[in-house]
Design a protein around this motif. Structure first.
Motif, PDB file in Angstrom:
ATOM      1  N   CYS A  18     -40.070  16.991  11.308  1.00 26.85           N
ATOM      2  CA  CYS A  18     -38.697  17.033  10.817  1.00 26.85           C
ATOM      3  C   CYS A  18     -38.699  16.983   9.292  1.00 26.85           C
ATOM      4  O   CYS A  18     -39.400  16.173   8.688  1.00 26.85           O
ATOM      5  N   HIS A  19     -37.886  17.826   8.682  1.00 31.75           N
ATOM      6  CA  HIS A  19     -37.801  17.888   7.224  1.00 31.75           C
ATOM      7  C   HIS A  19     -37.183  16.630   6.627  1.00 31.75           C
ATOM      8  O   HIS A  19     -37.388  16.340   5.462  1.00 31.75           O
ATOM      9  N   ARG A  20     -36.421  15.889   7.448  1.00 26.94           N
ATOM     10  CA  ARG A  20     -35.802  14.636   6.987  1.00 26.94           C
ATOM     11  C   ARG A  20     -36.625  13.419   7.394  1.00 26.94           C
ATOM     12  O   ARG A  20     -36.250  12.293   7.111  1.00 26.94           O
ATOM     13  N   GLY A  21     -37.721  13.642   8.119  1.00 27.44           N
ATOM     14  CA  GLY A  21     -38.582  12.534   8.523  1.00 27.44           C
ATOM     15  C   GLY A  21     -38.130  11.799   9.776  1.00 27.44           C
ATOM     16  O   GLY A  21     -38.651  10.737  10.102  1.00 27.44           O
ATOM     17  N   HIS A  22     -37.168  12.351  10.510  1.00 29.95           N
ATOM     18  CA  HIS A  22     -36.703  11.702  11.736  1.00 29.95           C
ATOM     19  C   HIS A  22     -37.796  11.746  12.802  1.00 29.95           C
ATOM     20  O   HIS A  22     -38.542  12.728  12.901  1.00 29.95           O
ATOM     21  N   LYS A  23     -37.865  10.666  13.591  1.00 28.60           N
ATOM     22  CA  LYS A  23     -38.850  10.556  14.662  1.00 28.60           C
ATOM     23  C   LYS A  23     -38.166  10.049  15.927  1.00 28.60           C
ATOM     24  O   LYS A  23     -37.112   9.403  15.850  1.00 28.60           O
ATOM     25  N   ALA A  24     -38.779  10.336  17.072  1.00 32.24           N
ATOM     26  CA  ALA A  24     -38.237   9.856  18.349  1.00 32.24           C
ATOM     27  C   ALA A  24     -38.033   8.349  18.265  1.00 32.24           C
ATOM     28  O   ALA A  24     -38.882   7.619  17.756  1.00 32.24           O
ATOM     29  N   GLY A  25     -36.884   7.912  18.750  1.00 32.35           N
ATOM     30  CA  GLY A  25     -36.526   6.496  18.718  1.00 32.35           C
ATOM     31  C   GLY A  25     -35.563   6.147  17.591  1.00 32.35           C
ATOM     32  O   GLY A  25     -34.914   5.105  17.633  1.00 32.35           O
ATOM     33  N   ASP A  26     -35.457   7.004  16.578  1.00 29.34           N
ATOM     34  CA  ASP A  26     -34.500   6.751  15.494  1.00 29.34           C
ATOM     35  C   ASP A  26     -33.089   6.780  16.059  1.00 29.34           C
ATOM     36  O   ASP A  26     -32.742   7.655  16.850  1.00 29.34           O
ATOM     37  N   THR A  27     -32.276   5.813  15.637  1.00 24.30           N
ATOM     38  CA  THR A  27     -30.897   5.714  16.103  1.00 24.30           C
ATOM     39  C   THR A  27     -29.968   5.678  14.902  1.00 24.30           C
ATOM     40  O   THR A  27     -30.269   5.041  13.895  1.00 24.30           O
ATOM     41  N   PHE A  28     -28.842   6.347  15.039  1.00 26.17           N
ATOM     42  CA  PHE A  28     -27.878   6.462  13.951  1.00 26.17           C
ATOM     43  C   PHE A  28     -26.483   6.116  14.455  1.00 26.17           C
ATOM     44  O   PHE A  28     -26.101   6.516  15.546  1.00 26.17           O
ATOM     45  N   ASP A  29     -25.732   5.384  13.653  1.00 23.33           N
ATOM     46  CA  ASP A  29     -24.323   5.132  13.916  1.00 23.33           C
ATOM     47  C   ASP A  29     -23.551   6.195  13.138  1.00 23.33           C
ATOM     48  O   ASP A  29     -23.735   6.326  11.917  1.00 23.33           O
ATOM     49  N   ARG A  34     -23.829   8.020   7.890  1.00 21.90           N
ATOM     50  CA  ARG A  34     -23.585   9.369   7.362  1.00 21.90           C
ATOM     51  C   ARG A  34     -24.448   9.572   6.131  1.00 21.90           C
ATOM     52  O   ARG A  34     -24.595   8.671   5.313  1.00 21.90           O
ATOM     53  N   GLY A  35     -25.029  10.726   6.027  1.00 23.88           N
ATOM     54  CA  GLY A  35     -25.916  11.010   4.918  1.00 23.88           C
ATOM     55  C   GLY A  35     -27.367  10.697   5.226  1.00 23.88           C
ATOM     56  O   GLY A  35     -28.261  11.124   4.521  1.00 23.88           O
ATOM     57  N   ILE A  36     -27.608   9.941   6.271  1.00 29.44           N
ATOM     58  CA  ILE A  36     -28.989   9.634   6.689  1.00 29.44           C
ATOM     59  C   ILE A  36     -29.446  10.654   7.726  1.00 29.44           C
ATOM     60  O   ILE A  36     -30.533  11.200   7.623  1.00 29.44           O
ATOM     61  N   LEU A  37     -28.590  10.913   8.706  1.00 25.57           N
ATOM     62  CA  LEU A  37     -28.911  11.917   9.720  1.00 25.57           C
ATOM     63  C   LEU A  37     -28.887  13.303   9.070  1.00 25.57           C
ATOM     64  O   LEU A  37     -28.013  13.605   8.252  1.00 25.57           O
ATOM     65  N   CYS A  38     -29.853  14.126   9.415  1.00 27.63           N
ATOM     66  CA  CYS A  38     -29.980  15.478   8.879  1.00 27.63           C
ATOM     67  C   CYS A  38     -28.640  16.214   8.971  1.00 27.63           C
ATOM     68  O   CYS A  38     -27.994  16.208  10.025  1.00 27.63           O
ATOM     69  N   PRO A  39     -28.201  16.841   7.885  1.00 24.99           N
ATOM     70  CA  PRO A  39     -26.925  17.562   7.904  1.00 24.99           C
ATOM     71  C   PRO A  39     -26.877  18.693   8.929  1.00 24.99           C
ATOM     72  O   PRO A  39     -25.825  18.978   9.492  1.00 24.99           O
ATOM     73  N   MET A  40     -28.022  19.344   9.189  1.00 19.33           N
ATOM     74  CA  MET A  40     -28.023  20.411  10.199  1.00 19.33           C
ATOM     75  C   MET A  40     -27.781  19.826  11.588  1.00 19.33           C
ATOM     76  O   MET A  40     -27.014  20.385  12.383  1.00 19.33           O
TER      77      MET A  40
END
Length: 88
Positions: A18-29, A34-40
């Motif tokens: 992932c270009h944003r460095g996200h990995k399985a298990g990452d959780t976002f509210d 906002r701004g942490i999760l990939c814009p795409m």
């Protein structure tokens, strides 16, 4: 008050990282991260968020979860999205 939305990266299907460095298990509210999760990915998530927040039910995967994929065909992160029920 709008319900809270939780987005979790549950699986990766593409060959590239992932270009944003996200990995399985990452959780976002949705509201707080906002701004942490990939814009795409967020662009794809938004219709699901809108449907959940206003009482609808988006299509579900075979396992019963609501899922969507990152639009980057080299990465293909799979996210689960869910409405967080507030405890009274």
């Amino acid at each position: 008050m709008k319900p809270r939305i939780k987005i979790t990266l549950v699986e990766k299907k593409g060959n590239c990282s992932c270009h944003r460095g996200h990995k399985a298990g990452d959780t976002f509210d949705y509201d707080d991260d906002r701004g942490i999760l990939c814009p795409m990915a967020m662009h794809v998530a938004f219709p699901y968020i809108d449907i959940l927040r206003y009482g609808g039910c988006p299509p579900k995967a075979k396992n019963g979860e609501i899922r969507f994929c990152c639009p980057d065909s080299d990465v293909i992160n799979v996210f689960k999205i869910e409405k967080v029920e507030e405890k009274s």
